[in-house]
Write a protein that holds these residues in place. Structure first.
Motif, PDB file in Angstrom:
ATOM      1  N   GLY A  26     -12.374  -5.972  -7.966  1.00 22.88           N
ATOM      2  CA  GLY A  26     -11.677  -4.745  -7.601  1.00 22.88           C
ATOM      3  C   GLY A  26     -12.051  -3.586  -8.510  1.00 22.88           C
ATOM      4  N   SER A  63     -22.343   3.761  -0.156  1.00 18.99           N
ATOM      5  CA  SER A  63     -21.150   2.969   0.146  1.00 18.99           C
ATOM      6  C   SER A  63     -21.489   1.639   0.803  1.00 18.99           C
ATOM      7  N   GLU A 122      -2.247   3.918  -6.593  1.00 19.65           N
ATOM      8  CA  GLU A 122      -3.406   3.717  -5.725  1.00 19.65           C
ATOM      9  C   GLU A 122      -4.523   2.984  -6.463  1.00 19.65           C
ATOM     10  N   LEU A 123      -4.711   3.314  -7.735  1.00 21.84           N
ATOM     11  CA  LEU A 123      -5.732   2.633  -8.529  1.00 21.84           C
ATOM     12  C   LEU A 123      -5.391   1.149  -8.694  1.00 21.84           C
ATOM     13  N   GLN A 167     -16.635   3.451  -6.089  1.00 20.92           N
ATOM     14  CA  GLN A 167     -16.101   4.491  -5.209  1.00 20.92           C
ATOM     15  C   GLN A 167     -15.926   5.808  -5.958  1.00 20.92           C
ATOM     16  N   TYR A 171      -6.140  -0.702  -5.519  1.00 20.55           N
ATOM     17  CA  TYR A 171      -7.578  -0.955  -5.423  1.00 20.55           C
ATOM     18  C   TYR A 171      -7.954  -2.185  -6.238  1.00 20.55           C
ATOM     19  N   SER A 218       1.190   4.136  -2.907  1.00 19.81           N
ATOM     20  CA  SER A 218       0.905   5.547  -2.636  1.00 19.81           C
ATOM     21  C   SER A 218       2.007   6.465  -3.148  1.00 19.81           C
ATOM     22  N   SER A 272      -6.602  -5.433  -4.594  1.00 24.66           N
ATOM     23  CA  SER A 272      -6.971  -5.736  -3.208  1.00 24.66           C
ATOM     24  C   SER A 272      -7.737  -7.049  -3.075  1.00 24.66           C
ATOM     25  N   ALA A 298       0.830  -1.203   0.000  1.00 27.67           N
ATOM     26  CA  ALA A 298       0.000   0.000   0.000  1.00 27.67           C
ATOM     27  C   ALA A 298       0.870   1.262   0.000  1.00 27.67           C
ATOM     28  N   TYR A 342     -15.530  -2.301  -7.563  1.00 25.85           N
ATOM     29  CA  TYR A 342     -15.460  -1.520  -6.325  1.00 25.85           C
ATOM     30  C   TYR A 342     -14.822  -0.156  -6.577  1.00 25.85           C
ATOM     31  N   LEU A 343     -13.780  -0.130  -7.403  1.00 20.93           N
ATOM     32  CA  LEU A 343     -13.112   1.130  -7.722  1.00 20.93           C
ATOM     33  C   LEU A 343     -14.058   2.075  -8.450  1.00 20.93           C
TER      34      LEU A 343
END
Length: 239
Positions: free
Chosen positions: A98, A153, A51-52, A105, A55, A44, A58, A40, A101-102
């Protein structure tokens, strides 16, 4: 898929069972969780692509941890290599989860910005400039934006909560796994509320002192996800 409707206090049992799995191999659990933190942090450092990618991956990494939980449950070892098990099989399905979910979000974030973007920016700026005794109040548009974000969410989280496990263990396709995950969470809202509430309290305790308790809590949470999957989807948990 067979889905059990469980009593509310089963949420506490999942945490107990998760801790029991942690106790079987604490050093390897800590090493795996540190590896996740390392991934992670590395991601970052490459914003926003890193970061994408994290995600997207994950669910792949979570599936690997769940394979490790199954090995422990069956008397085997929690190998550090289990973290990459999701890259060996069902990878595309896990990445699809993933991706969903991305996208979800991103859409939720867009709604928040649409409803209260300017107010949120002003609020955050005022918070940074204010003293502890003069924290600014939220506006009505901000409260509406946050309420809508929470309302959107929760269903998204319900859809992806068990999805990686249903893919890696039961061979479901991505959208079928998300449908079954949502239905399972909906049928067990009360135990999940108990589960989440207890974890919030434990999380606060784990932060004192110096967040050292997270060394135990984070692996326990991962293992408790496996325990809840076994319980809700009709398999006996042999801990």
């Amino acid at each position: 898929m067979q889905v059990r409707r469980l009593a509310p206090m089963r949420g506490w049992e999942w945490i107990v069972q998760g801790f029991a799995l942690f106790r079987r191999s604490p050093l390897n659990w800590i090493a795996l969780c540190l590896a996740l933190v390392g991934f992670a942090l590395a991601a970052s450092l490459i914003p926003p692509i890193g970061e994408l990618v994290f995600y997207l991956l994950s669910p792949v990494l979570l599936a690997g941890l769940m394979v490790g939980c199954r090995a422990l449950e069956r008397g085997g070892r929690l190998e550090l290599t289990c973290l990459f098990e999701g890259f060996r099989r069902q990878t595309s399905a896990l990445v699809t989860i993933g991706g969903v979910y991305l996208v979800g979000q991103v859409l939720i974030y867009g709604v928040v910005i649409l409803l209260g973007g300017a107010s949120l920016e002003e609020f955050m700026r005022n918070v940074q400039e204010s003293t502890p005794s003069s924290v600014p109040q939220m506006s009505g548009s901000m409260m509406l934006a946050l309420a809508v974000a929470a309302a959107l969410s929760v269903p998204l989280l319900m859809a992806v909560w068990f999805a990686p496990l249903l893919v890696i263990f039961d061979g479901l396709l991505p959208f079928a796994s998300m449908r079954e995950s949502f239905n399972a969470c909906l049928a067990n809202l009360l135990p999940l509320v108990v589960y989440g509430s207890i974890l919030m309290v434990l999380g606060f305790v784990a932060l004192l002192p110096f967040a050292l308790g997270l060394i135990v809590l984070v692996p326990t949470v991962f293992a408790s996800i496996y325990a809840s999957y076994k319980d809700i989807f009709g398999s006996d948990f042999g801990v």
